[in-house]
Design an enzyme around this catalytic site. Structure first.
Site, PDB file in Angstrom:
ATOM      1  CD  GLU A   1      89.315-133.209  82.060  1.00  0.00           C
ATOM      2  OE1 GLU A   1      90.206-133.329  81.199  1.00  0.00           O
ATOM      3  OE2 GLU A   1      88.645-134.170  82.468  1.00  0.00           O
TER       4      GLU A   1
ATOM      5  CB  SER B   1      36.174-132.685  50.902  1.00  0.00           C
ATOM      6  OG  SER B   1      35.581-133.752  50.190  1.00  0.00           O
TER       7      SER B   1
END
Length: 745
Positions: A181, A447
């Site tokens: 860069e 249940s």
């Protein structure tokens, strides 16, 4: 005399006329003899700039004229008489060359250009905050959520990862960014004139802006202070701020701020977030190839992401490696080794099921710490291996049979008996749905709610051997029935619970009262609103998986109230403790003898009942299956003295499955998870006083209170269908075999 005086006073001006001596009859000496001035004898006009100085220096005026004052050429005459010698003449005027004029006007234009640029810079600088008051904004705090075994489950916050010091990183990690860069990073003053000139030249010659002239410092300035807007104002302000950053911070400080704030795609800001996101490892463990891959993302974070574009990411990483060799960050041999071992991109952390508990934690965090101004680490109770196991167990079952059985979703939660959540899988795929069904989905438990009914009956005086009639029941037009539509007659409560007989549960609820059942459920930790009507016995009021699992944990820990928790400690990255959990065990809400009775009854579910196929070898386990009306929800909740786990499957839209019961797919998922979770652990019995079955099956105290159920005990209408899980006891093999074939058990 007067006439003579008048003549003397009268002034006679000479006449200056052309010499006419050559004309016939010309008077050569009339009125002044031969005095004549020719056009050449007249003085040249005085330049405007010299007129003001004419009186002070007449000689200068004469010398600047094109001709000598008396007709001689000033450039050739050396005296008034025009003869050579004595006087100094004017040099001949030279014509300027084209090159001179080009340089001159270029210089003039450059000066005006500099003035213009200076004005623009001054204008845009005036719109920045005063430099003396400028401060680098604090990096938004990161919340790192860590499992009990040290694995990072998720990062939360705007950045997606914690900040790291470049001193803690391999040297090639930050230098990879410099190499690709900004190679002159350590020599420029924030702006790189060479880089700018190169970028401008490429743009002019190719008519495309293929190269950027921004330094790392300029990129940092843009990320920290400015927006991503492409404008002259932003570029000028970026340059000004870059120079200020270079003045205020060292190069290493600037580089560290840069790699901790730059965007890497996929919501990851900073090197730590990117390392975790793409490679599921900390930044300090990055290899050369991985560092090159991340540095390469700066060109185009979204399009070069290795999980989306592996070929593009690899090609860009190769460019970075070449740059690292050119700048002597690595050797050619290291580059070849990196190329020979391509990076392995892990599953995106954002897709992991660990995000379900992470989201839950973020909703609780403010209550623990208040607003945060620094990075923190949250130590949790989650076991990363169990979390992965739960996700895998649930997904495999749904992938295998979900489409065939018309079930699209599921949830799993496992916790220690004290309430510490060890795994939380809130859905089939976090990437597809971030809705956490463990804590947000309210579903009918079917249940699985019956244990609260049976506990209410035990606390009213019944025992596991108390007998109730499995026979048709009618309550104000509601006729709950067993799944088989066949009735067993008198059965013990143990058998009725193991086989999930609806009629017995409804009878018990009527005996003790629906409100009593609701009170028992709330006492054990159910927080959802429960309607105290007869159908509550069959689990018609909705609950979340987390709350009903924590209520079951009360049976697993010996009767103590459980408040489920996931956060153990919160600390800053520097070690300051902001929150520390105390002892989790709550008050006793079930007596020891009732705990023993309930665990004895529920253990029958995994030995002779609805989930007997999925018993845990070597461990005493208990639990309950459940199926809601029209087969919309299927559950199994089971526990040992070591762990409580519940599984739910169904559809988010509430549509019916193809007759899935809790004793089938949910129990199978539960068994797969629990077998692995218990590997290497020494078996322990369930808590509570063991129940010794009595010969006399009927408890007169309760039997005497049993009402004749031929009408509704209250005026609340019930319009729910019965729920059922399982089949008859082993001594009825014919019916049992038929039921198990129907139920898929």
């Amino acid at each position: 005399m007067a006439q003579g005086q008048r003549r003397m006073i009268e002034r006679v001006e000479p006449r200056f006329e052309p010499d006419r001596k050559d004309e016939p009859g010309a008077d050569t000496d009339a009125d002044g003899g031969g005095l004549r001035l020719t056009r050449e004898d007249r003085p040249a006009p005085v330049p405007i700039e010299a007129r003001g100085r004419a009186s002070a220096s007449p000689k200068t005026v004469r010398q600047k004229s094109g001709k000598g004052f008396f007709g001689g050429d000033a450039r050739t005459s050396g005296s008034r008489g025009g003869s050579s010698g004595g006087g100094r003449g004017r040099r001949p005027r030279r014509r300027r060359s084209f090159l001179f004029r080009l340089v001159y006007w270029s210089f003039v234009l450059a000066m005006w250009g500099l003035l213009g640029v200076g004005g623009i810079v001054a204008w845009y600088a005036a719109h920045l905050p005063p430099i003396q008051n400028l401060e680098v904004p604090q990096r938004p705090p990161n919340v790192q959520i860590v499992s009990a075994d040290g694995a990072v489950l998720a990062n939360r916050g705007d950045m997606g990862g914690a900040a790291v010091s470049i001193k803690d990183l391999p040297s090639y990690v930050p230098q990879a960014f410099v190499a690709i860069e900004d190679r002159r990073f350590y020599s420029h003053f924030g702006i790189d004139p060479i880089g700018l000139a190169r970028a401008a030249f490429v743009a002019i010659t190719t008519h495309r802006a293929t190269q950027g002239g921004s330094t790392l410092t300029q990129q940092l300035a843009k990320n920290v202070f400015l927006t991503q807007e492409r404008s002259l104002q932003r570029k000028v302000q970026e340059a000004i701020l870059a120079i200020w950053l270079e003045h205020k911070f060292t190069k290493d400080q600037i580089l560290e701020m840069y790699i901790n704030r730059v965007y890497f795609g996929a919501g990851a800001y900073g090197i730590e977030a990117a390392a975790q996101r793409y490679f599921h490892e900390p930044a300090k463990s990055l290899s050369i190839a991985e560092a090159a891959t991340l540095a390469g993302l700066m060109k185009a974070p979204s399009s070069l992401a290795p999980n989306k574009n592996p070929k593009g990411a690899q090609a860009r990483a190769h460019e970075v490696l070449d740059a690292m060799v050119d700048t002597k960050v690595i050797t050619p041999q290291q580059e070849q080794q990196a190329l020979a071992t391509p990076v392995k991109v892990s599953k995106f952390a954002s897709e992991s099921s660990g995000n379900y508990p992470a989201d839950w934690i973020m909703g609780l965090l403010d209550d623990f710490t208040g607003p945060l101004d620094t990075d923190v680490i949250v130590d949790t109770t989650i076991d990363s291996k169990l979390q992965s196991l739960g996700e895998q167990s649930l997904r495999q079952a749904l992938d295998k049979s979900g489409a065939k059985l018309h079930v699209s979703q599921g949830a799993l939660v496992a916790m220690d008996p004290d309430g510490a959540v060890r795994a939380m899988v809130g859905g089939r795929s976090y990437a597809d749905s971030q809705f956490n069904r463990v804590i947000m989905a309210h579903r009918q438990p079917g249940s699985t709610f019956k244990p609260f009914v049976y506990l209410a009956a035990l606390e009213a005086g019944a025992t596991p051997d108390t007998v109730r009639d499995d026979a048709p029941v009618s309550l104000a037009g509601w006729n709950p029935a067993d799944f088989s539509k066949e009735y067993r007659g008198p059965v013990s409560l143990t058998t009725a619970l193991a086989l999930s007989l609806n009629t017995v549960a409804v009878r018990l609820c009527a005996e003790v009262g629906a409100k009593t059942v609701v009170d028992v459920a709330h006492r054990l930790g159910i927080s959802s609103n429960l309607e105290p009507n007869p159908s509550i016995a069959l689990g018609t009021s909705e609950v979340t998986p987390l709350e009903i699992t924590s209520a079951y944990a009360t049976f697993a820990n010996g009767g103590h109230l459980v408040i489920p928790y996931v956060v153990k400690r919160i600390r800053t990255v520097k070690g300051k403790v902001l929150f520390q959990r105390g002892p989790p065990m709550g008050q006793t809400v079930i007596s020891d003898d009732k705990v023993g009775m309930m665990n004895s009854m529920m253990s029958e579910t995994l030995t002779v009942g609805t989930a007997r196929k999925w018993a845990l070898s070597g461990w005493q386990a208990a639990g309950k299956s459940g199926t809601s009306q029209n087969f919309r929800d299927a559950w199994f909740i089971g526990f040992t003295s070591h762990m409580v786990t519940s599984v739910w499957v169904g559809n988010d839209d509430g549509s019916s499955t193809k007759r899935i019961t809790g004793g089938a797919m949910p129990a199978q998922i539960w068994n797969t998870f629990m077998k692995t979770a218990h590997k290497g652990l020494a078996p322990r019995p369930l808590p509570g006083a063991p129940w010794v079955h009595q010969e006399a099956p009927v408890d007169p105290a309760v039997d005497a209170q049993q009402p004749q159920i031929d009408g509704a005990p209250d005026d609340q209408p019930v319009a729910m269908d019965p729920s059922y899980d399982g089949g008859p006891p082993p001594d009825r093999p014919g019916i049992g075999d038929w039921l198990h074939r129907v139920l898929g058990n």
